[in-house]
Write a protein that holds these residues in place. Structure first.
Motif, PDB file in Angstrom:
ATOM      1  N   SER A 209       0.844  -1.194   0.000  1.00  7.73           N
ATOM      2  CA  SER A 209       0.000   0.000   0.000  1.00  7.73           C
ATOM      3  C   SER A 209       0.874   1.238   0.000  1.00  7.73           C
ATOM      4  CB  SER A 209      -0.907   0.008   1.235  1.00  7.73           C
ATOM      5  OG  SER A 209      -1.803  -1.078   1.214  1.00  7.73           O
ATOM      6  N   ALA A 210       0.388   2.307  -0.597  1.00  9.13           N
ATOM      7  CA  ALA A 210       1.130   3.566  -0.624  1.00  9.13           C
ATOM      8  C   ALA A 210       1.306   4.113   0.785  1.00  9.13           C
ATOM      9  CB  ALA A 210       0.397   4.579  -1.492  1.00  9.13           C
ATOM     10  N   SER A 211       2.397   4.842   0.994  1.00  6.75           N
ATOM     11  CA  SER A 211       2.622   5.498   2.283  1.00  6.75           C
ATOM     12  C   SER A 211       1.609   6.610   2.505  1.00  6.75           C
ATOM     13  CB  SER A 211       4.041   6.067   2.339  1.00  6.75           C
ATOM     14  OG  SER A 211       5.002   5.076   2.065  1.00  6.75           O
ATOM     15  N   LYS A 212       1.205   7.248   1.392  1.00  8.19           N
ATOM     16  CA  LYS A 212       0.240   8.345   1.470  1.00  8.19           C
ATOM     17  C   LYS A 212      -0.395   8.515   0.106  1.00  8.19           C
ATOM     18  CE  LYS A 212      -0.051  13.191   2.972  1.00  8.19           C
ATOM     19  NZ  LYS A 212       0.727  14.324   3.539  1.00  8.19           N
ATOM     20  N   GLN A 213      -1.662   8.937   0.102  1.00  8.22           N
ATOM     21  CA  GLN A 213      -2.386   9.120  -1.146  1.00  8.22           C
ATOM     22  C   GLN A 213      -3.318  10.319  -0.982  1.00  8.22           C
ATOM     23  OE1 GLN A 213      -3.553   5.335  -2.785  1.00  8.22           O
ATOM     24  NE2 GLN A 213      -5.367   6.209  -3.784  1.00  8.22           N
ATOM     25  N   ILE A 214      -3.244  11.273  -1.944  1.00 12.48           N
ATOM     26  CA  ILE A 214      -4.072  12.473  -1.839  1.00 12.48           C
ATOM     27  C   ILE A 214      -4.769  12.757  -3.172  1.00 12.48           C
ATOM     28  CG2 ILE A 214      -2.491  13.450  -0.117  1.00 12.48           C
ATOM     29  CD1 ILE A 214      -1.640  15.496  -2.309  1.00 12.48           C
ATOM     30  N   LYS A 215      -5.802  13.582  -3.090  1.00  8.38           N
ATOM     31  CA  LYS A 215      -6.521  14.038  -4.278  1.00  8.38           C
ATOM     32  C   LYS A 215      -5.972  15.398  -4.701  1.00  8.38           C
ATOM     33  CE  LYS A 215     -10.769  11.708  -2.776  1.00  8.38           C
ATOM     34  NZ  LYS A 215     -10.117  11.097  -1.574  1.00  8.38           N
ATOM     35  N   ILE A 216      -5.976  15.659  -6.006  1.00  9.68           N
ATOM     36  CA  ILE A 216      -5.509  16.930  -6.547  1.00  9.68           C
ATOM     37  C   ILE A 216      -6.730  17.667  -7.103  1.00  9.68           C
ATOM     38  CG2 ILE A 216      -3.920  18.087  -8.108  1.00  9.68           C
ATOM     39  CD1 ILE A 216      -2.519  16.339  -6.017  1.00  9.68           C
ATOM     40  N   GLU A 217      -7.186  18.684  -6.400  1.00 11.22           N
ATOM     41  CA  GLU A 217      -8.381  19.409  -6.830  1.00 11.22           C
ATOM     42  C   GLU A 217      -8.147  20.042  -8.203  1.00 11.22           C
ATOM     43  OE1 GLU A 217     -11.594  22.711  -5.180  1.00 11.22           O
ATOM     44  OE2 GLU A 217      -9.550  22.743  -4.392  1.00 11.22           O
ATOM     45  N   GLY A 218      -9.179  19.984  -9.049  1.00 12.34           N
ATOM     46  CA  GLY A 218      -9.102  20.576 -10.379  1.00 12.34           C
ATOM     47  C   GLY A 218      -8.724  19.600 -11.465  1.00 12.34           C
ATOM     48  N   ILE A 219      -8.186  18.448 -11.090  1.00  8.63           N
ATOM     49  CA  ILE A 219      -7.829  17.420 -12.058  1.00  8.63           C
ATOM     50  C   ILE A 219      -8.962  16.400 -12.140  1.00  8.63           C
ATOM     51  CG2 ILE A 219      -6.320  15.418 -12.423  1.00  8.63           C
ATOM     52  CD1 ILE A 219      -3.956  17.091 -11.715  1.00  8.63           C
ATOM     53  N   LYS A 260       3.491  21.473   0.688  1.00  8.33           N
ATOM     54  CA  LYS A 260       2.057  21.357   0.380  1.00  8.33           C
ATOM     55  C   LYS A 260       1.588  19.906   0.454  1.00  8.33           C
ATOM     56  CE  LYS A 260       1.888  25.531  -2.474  1.00  8.33           C
ATOM     57  NZ  LYS A 260       1.782  26.093  -3.850  1.00  8.33           N
ATOM     58  N   PHE A 261       2.413  19.003  -0.037  1.00 13.00           N
ATOM     59  CA  PHE A 261       2.053  17.593   0.047  1.00 13.00           C
ATOM     60  C   PHE A 261       2.039  17.135   1.504  1.00 13.00           C
ATOM     61  CE2 PHE A 261       2.896  13.020  -0.084  1.00 13.00           C
ATOM     62  CZ  PHE A 261       2.007  12.587  -1.048  1.00 13.00           C
ATOM     63  N   ALA A 262       3.049  17.557   2.272  1.00 13.22           N
ATOM     64  CA  ALA A 262       3.136  17.141   3.670  1.00 13.22           C
ATOM     65  C   ALA A 262       1.961  17.658   4.492  1.00 13.22           C
ATOM     66  CB  ALA A 262       4.450  17.621   4.278  1.00 13.22           C
ATOM     67  N   SER A 263       1.479  18.857   4.163  1.00  7.26           N
ATOM     68  CA  SER A 263       0.395  19.450   4.949  1.00  7.26           C
ATOM     69  C   SER A 263      -0.990  18.968   4.521  1.00  7.26           C
ATOM     70  CB  SER A 263       0.451  20.975   4.858  1.00  7.26           C
ATOM     71  OG  SER A 263       0.272  21.414   3.523  1.00  7.26           O
ATOM     72  N   THR A 264      -1.053  18.178   3.463  1.00 12.96           N
ATOM     73  CA  THR A 264      -2.318  17.590   3.036  1.00 12.96           C
ATOM     74  C   THR A 264      -2.461  16.217   3.677  1.00 12.96           C
ATOM     75  OG1 THR A 264      -2.154  18.724   0.900  1.00 12.96           O
ATOM     76  CG2 THR A 264      -3.730  16.906   1.057  1.00 12.96           C
ATOM     77  N   ALA A 265      -3.546  16.004   4.386  1.00 10.23           N
ATOM     78  CA  ALA A 265      -3.744  14.749   5.109  1.00 10.23           C
ATOM     79  C   ALA A 265      -3.870  13.578   4.149  1.00 10.23           C
ATOM     80  CB  ALA A 265      -4.995  14.843   5.980  1.00 10.23           C
ATOM     81  N   ASN A 266      -3.511  12.389   4.629  1.00 13.50           N
ATOM     82  CA  ASN A 266      -3.723  11.175   3.852  1.00 13.50           C
ATOM     83  C   ASN A 266      -5.189  11.072   3.462  1.00 13.50           C
ATOM     84  OD1 ASN A 266      -3.007   8.678   2.668  1.00 13.50           O
ATOM     85  ND2 ASN A 266      -3.704   7.568   4.494  1.00 13.50           N
ATOM     86  N   ASN A 267      -5.440  10.832   2.184  1.00 16.92           N
ATOM     87  CA  ASN A 267      -6.799  10.789   1.604  1.00 16.92           C
ATOM     88  C   ASN A 267      -7.461  12.162   1.547  1.00 16.92           C
ATOM     89  OD1 ASN A 267      -6.783   7.940   1.186  1.00 16.92           O
ATOM     90  ND2 ASN A 267      -7.187   7.670   3.382  1.00 16.92           N
ATOM     91  N   GLY A 268      -6.695  13.206   1.847  1.00 14.93           N
ATOM     92  CA  GLY A 268      -7.215  14.567   1.768  1.00 14.93           C
ATOM     93  C   GLY A 268      -7.047  15.141   0.374  1.00 14.93           C
ATOM     94  N   THR A 269      -7.339  16.447   0.239  1.00 16.20           N
ATOM     95  CA  THR A 269      -7.327  17.116  -1.064  1.00 16.20           C
ATOM     96  C   THR A 269      -6.395  18.315  -1.048  1.00 16.20           C
ATOM     97  OG1 THR A 269      -9.607  16.449  -1.503  1.00 16.20           O
ATOM     98  CG2 THR A 269      -8.746  18.286  -2.792  1.00 16.20           C
ATOM     99  N   LEU A 270      -5.503  18.380  -2.031  1.00 14.08           N
ATOM    100  CA  LEU A 270      -4.652  19.544  -2.224  1.00 14.08           C
ATOM    101  C   LEU A 270      -5.451  20.569  -3.016  1.00 14.08           C
ATOM    102  CD1 LEU A 270      -1.857  20.889  -1.964  1.00 14.08           C
ATOM    103  CD2 LEU A 270      -1.206  19.739  -4.082  1.00 14.08           C
ATOM    104  N   ALA A 271      -5.719  21.710  -2.408  1.00 15.15           N
ATOM    105  CA  ALA A 271      -6.636  22.697  -2.985  1.00 15.15           C
ATOM    106  C   ALA A 271      -6.095  23.290  -4.270  1.00 15.15           C
ATOM    107  CB  ALA A 271      -6.907  23.805  -1.975  1.00 15.15           C
TER     108      ALA A 271
END
Length: 343
Positions: A209-219, A260-271
């Motif tokens: 499993s990935a160490s962390k996974q986030i969503k990229i808003e707008g994509i 920015k990646f570090a401050s986005t929670a796991n499964n969270g969204t980068l605005a």
């Protein structure tokens, strides 16, 4: 990840807005030394390799090498052996071609760096030292209802690639790129980005499993990515609706990416407010599948697989984003991967 390609003369389609490329290293700072910037590209139309010397934007030269592959994807240039390595989608393995600088355009080349043909649907290639990692987009478990993929990890020794181990992922793969020992991976069919910390420490076949996974808003659906550690810039491409190959794609520039990646929670969204988006009808972006970045000139190169059958595009003046016209617009059928290098 990185990169570039074509079959037609490029200089005649360079717009006057194109900036001059430059680079500096220990050799280029010596009196009389010349530095060069080269872009390499692969494609899924004929599997050939094209290089572009873009050192002088007003006099870009191209060279195409003819390979035995009919389809190819991830591409990389190894300066130590003057070799281009690409992932052959027809041969299902890595193939490398040494001493390419001395070859003339149109030359037929035979792979002199090779290994076993282990893969099913190879896509992007990421390199860390003598370790070569290929993302395979094929269904890994035989069940089409479960998203998964494989990362093939090869060791290069001399002229041989040896498969060390494979990692099975719980999502479909496309683009991959290293930041140090961490491997970033595109979560295909989504707008998500994953990272595997200390990836190469996984030395046996495993499901990981990935160490962390986030969503990229707008994509809508991301495919290609590249990261420049020196400027801490991540660039991601968006193919949006894959059925629309002409004008709904784009790419996102994320400066100060690490924080920015570090401050986005796991499964969270980068605005989206923390990104810059380039998209619109003027861009000619339909299915941008790969990307390379020249941090010195802030030029973005795109392998566009869809628009008019395929193109290599480059964009400058990207700081504010928007509906930018490309500074370089070169036809390339089924463009698949781009990589930039400076010597």
């Amino acid at each position: 990840m990185k990169r570039f390609k074509s079959q037609s003369i490029l200089a005649s389609i360079i717009l006057t807005s194109l900036v001059t490329f430059s680079c500096s290293d220990d050799d280029s700072n010596k009196p009389g030394a010349m530095s060069t910037t080269t872009v390499y590209a692969s494609n899924n139309a004929n599997g050939n390799i094209t290089s572009y010397d873009v050192t002088d934007a007003s006099n870009i030269t191209t060279k195409t090498l003819l390979t035995s592959s009919t389809m190819a994807d991830g591409i990389y240039y190894d300066s130590s052996s003057d070799a281009v390595i690409q992932a052959s989608r027809s041969g299902l393995g890595l193939e490398g071609f040494s001493n390419i600088s001395s070859l003339m355009s149109g030359a037929s080349v035979t792979a002199d760096i090779s290994g076993t043909n282990d893969m099913s649907s190879p896509r992007e290639l990421a390199v860390n030292g003598n370790m070569y990692v290929v993302a395979d987009n094929a269904d890994a478990d035989g069940n089409d209802t479960t998203p998964d993929g494989k990362l093939f990890i090869y060791t290069k020794s001399g002229n041989t690639f040896t498969l060390r181990n494979t990692i099975t992922t719980n999502f479909k793969l496309w683009g991959i790129t290293f930041d140090g020992n961490d491997l970033y991976a595109i979560v295909d069919t989504t707008n998500e980005l994953a990272v595997y910390n200390n990836f190469l420490s996984n030395t046996t076949d495993a499901t990981l499993s990935a160490s962390k996974q986030i969503k990229i808003e707008g994509i809508v659906r991301t495919h290609g990515l590249t990261y420049d550690a020196g400027s801490d810039v991540m660039i991601l491409t968006d193919i949006a609706d894959a059925a629309n190959k002409e004008d709904d794609g784009g790419f996102h520039i994320i400066e100060n990416f690490t924080s920015k990646f570090a401050s986005t929670a796991n499964n969270g969204t980068l605005a989206l407010s923390n990104q810059v988006r380039v998209a619109g009808s003027s861009t000619r972006l339909g299915n941008p599948v790969d990307v390379a970045y020249d941090a010195d000139t802030k030029m973005v190169f795109i392998a566009e697989a869809g628009n008019a059958g395929g193109r290599i595009l480059a964009f400058n003046n990207i700081g504010s984003g928007g509906n930018l016209a490309p500074a370089v617009n070169n036809d390339l059928a089924s463009a698949s991967s781009v990589f930039i290098t400076k010597n």
